[in-house]
Design an enzyme around this catalytic site. Structure first.
Site, PDB file in Angstrom:
ATOM      1  CG  HIS A  74      -1.937   1.053   1.254  1.00 16.99           C
ATOM      2  ND1 HIS A  74      -2.481   1.523   2.421  1.00 16.99           N
ATOM      3  CD2 HIS A  74      -2.519   1.778   0.264  1.00 16.99           C
ATOM      4  CE1 HIS A  74      -3.352   2.488   2.146  1.00 16.99           C
ATOM      5  NE2 HIS A  74      -3.383   2.665   0.854  1.00 16.99           N
ATOM      6  CD  GLU A  77      -2.833   2.527  -4.009  1.00 16.13           C
ATOM      7  OE1 GLU A  77      -3.476   3.593  -4.084  1.00 16.13           O
ATOM      8  OE2 GLU A  77      -3.202   1.552  -3.323  1.00 16.13           O
ATOM      9  CG  HIS A  78      -0.374   6.161  -0.811  1.00 14.11           C
ATOM     10  ND1 HIS A  78      -1.095   7.233  -0.344  1.00 14.11           N
ATOM     11  CD2 HIS A  78      -1.185   5.089  -0.684  1.00 14.11           C
ATOM     12  CE1 HIS A  78      -2.300   6.829   0.053  1.00 14.11           C
ATOM     13  NE2 HIS A  78      -2.373   5.535  -0.140  1.00 14.11           N
ATOM     14  CD  GLU A 154      -5.954   5.102   1.804  1.00 17.52           C
ATOM     15  OE1 GLU A 154      -6.529   4.337   0.998  1.00 17.52           O
ATOM     16  OE2 GLU A 154      -4.754   5.416   1.706  1.00 17.52           O
TER      17      GLU A 154
END
Length: 461
Positions: A74, A77-78, A154
């Protein structure tokens, strides 16, 4: 195209015509990069995806010299949007904004995808930008710490959403200690503990030519696409002359699952209980997946489905109620969801289980079978009007299934499903251990009848 088309990893070139005269081509480059395109007649837009078969399930504890990688997928991905030696984060954003394009990424349990949708004339730009991000992101230490804060926000947002909380706990309950049961985005503890060195090592180990799958759908010329991609990857520093086979696909042998608690309640002072209930489902390549689609549609998809009629229309117990099926390479889930008042949660849960047991005992009617087939066919045809859906279909076909199934073949498989097939699958599902998760102002005592076999005595006539 007649029947599914196999996608052997060792076959360098493949081409065929799919439903609607779409031209599908696939090239496996000597470096192991796989490129798939679907040229759709009349299309003026194009969607491109850069895929890698690494998801949250592939993260691990520290092991000897290897650092822990929980949360790394994750994080990447950022971070891949935060700049390369050639482009800043703002440059990447401007590239797409200035042509009216869209770009984003998603992390899943078994893969990560970076994608963009643009006009056909802007495809070379999109290929260049995504290739640069995929190969040459800097993972700048300052950006790393900044993005840690963004990811924590998030996760906090998801933690405030009771439906998200219920979904995460449900996967954990059904799949137990299997890596698929872990949350995709990590949790605050793993994100706080993640180091730039660990994420960099994860990037270096999994973002290689033999890992990369590029899928493009819409107004695309395959030969030009391959040329643009090779130039972009070479410019970014990859040696495409070094030969390597593509990475092997995951095993599709069903995994042994030791499920978690039968009932999990997360107490929240909110107006509704978010209720999830279900069992382990089918793996992605199971021959019964068309039957599962029909069962899920007839049972809990749409306003004419069993769940909607029994829970909402006949009794007014919930506004939102449905079923769903998620399939992965070696495990799956079949689940039911409802949002209802706390005082009604026990009754709704019992109704959901009872109705599934009723399908197992008596099956569905020919009319329900016909409606489900029509609903699936129509929904699939409408979805394929979108190049995003076609691009994603290519990615799943290459990464997980090892075969391409077009609309005609999907409809043919659906038409072969019988009421006996549906009943047999329902019987299999109800024989598996049930798990129930509830988030809201309730407690475990409300769900006794939903978990015990006595649920089948509830009147749902």
């Amino acid at each position: 195209m007649n029947g599914a088309v196999d996608l052997p990893l060792g076959q360098s070139e493949l081409g065929f015509t799919a439903a609607g005269d779409a031209r599908v081509r696939r090239s496996v480059l000597p470096s192991g990069v796989r490129v798939l395109s679907e040229q759709v007649p009349g299309s003026r837009s194009v969607t491109v995806g850069f895929w890698v078969a690494v998801g949250s399930r592939d993260e691990h504890h520290a092991d000897g010299a290897l650092p822990a990688t929980y949360g790394s997928t994750h994080f990447l991905e950022h971070l891949l949007f935060k700049g390369t030696a050639e482009r800043t984060a703002l440059d990447i954003a401007i590239s797409f904004d200035s042509v009216g394009g869209e770009h984003n990424a998603l992390t899943a349990k078994e893969y990560t995808c970076y994608y963009a949708r643009v006009q056909d004339r802007d495809l070379p730009m999109a290929i260049g930008a995504l290739a640069d991000m995929f190969t040459s992101s800097l993972l700048d230490p300052l950006e790393f710490d900044n993005e840690r804060g963004v990811i924590l926000e998030e996760l906090s947002m998801a933690g405030d959403d009771p439906a998200d909380v219920a979904n995460e706990r449900f996967f954990e309950a059904v799949l137990g200690e299997h890596p698929l049961g872990r949350p995709i985005g990590g949790d605050p503890e793993t994100i706080r503990a993640a180091t730039r060195d660990a994420v960099w090592a994860h990037f270096q180990a999994n973002y290689r030519p033999q890992d990369l799958v590029v899928t493009v759908a819409g107004a695309v010329d395959h030969d030009r696409l391959v040329g643009d991609l090779e130039r972009a990857l070479t410019r970014a520093g990859w040696d495409l002359t070094a030969q390597a086979p593509p990475v092997e696909r995951r095993s599709t042998e069903p995994a042994y699952l030791e499920t978690g608690a039968a009932v999990t309640v997360v107490s929240r002072p909110i107006e509704q209980v978010n209720l999830l209930m279900g069992v382990p489902g089918l793996v992605a390549t199971d021959e019964r997946r068309s039957t599962m689609s029909v069962l899920n549609t007839a049972f809990g998809s749409g306003m004419s489905s069993r769940l909607f009629q029994q829970v909402r229309e006949r009794r007014g117990l919930a506004y939102s109620v449905y079923s769903f099926a998620q399939a992965y390479s070696d495990a799956g889930i079949f689940g039911m969801y409802a949002g209802c008042a706390p005082a009604k949660a026990g009754t709704v849960a019992a109704l959901m289980r009872t109705e599934l047991e009723r399908v197992a005992e008596h099956g569905i009617t020919p009319d329900e079978l016909h409606r489900a087939a029509g609903q699936l066919g129509g929904a699939s045809a409408l979805a394929l009007e979108d190049s995003d859906t076609r691009m994603s279909r290519l990615g799943r076909a290459e990464l997980t299934l090892g075969e391409f199934v077009d609309l005609d073949e999907a409809l043919r498989r659906t038409a072969l499903v019988t009421v006996d097939d549906v009943q047999s699958l329902a019987q299999d599902l109800v024989s598996r251990p049930f798990s129930l998760v509830a988030v809201g102002a309730t407690d475990e005592s409300a769900f006794h009848y939903a978990i015990e076999p006595a649920a089948s005595t509830l009147d749902v006539g």
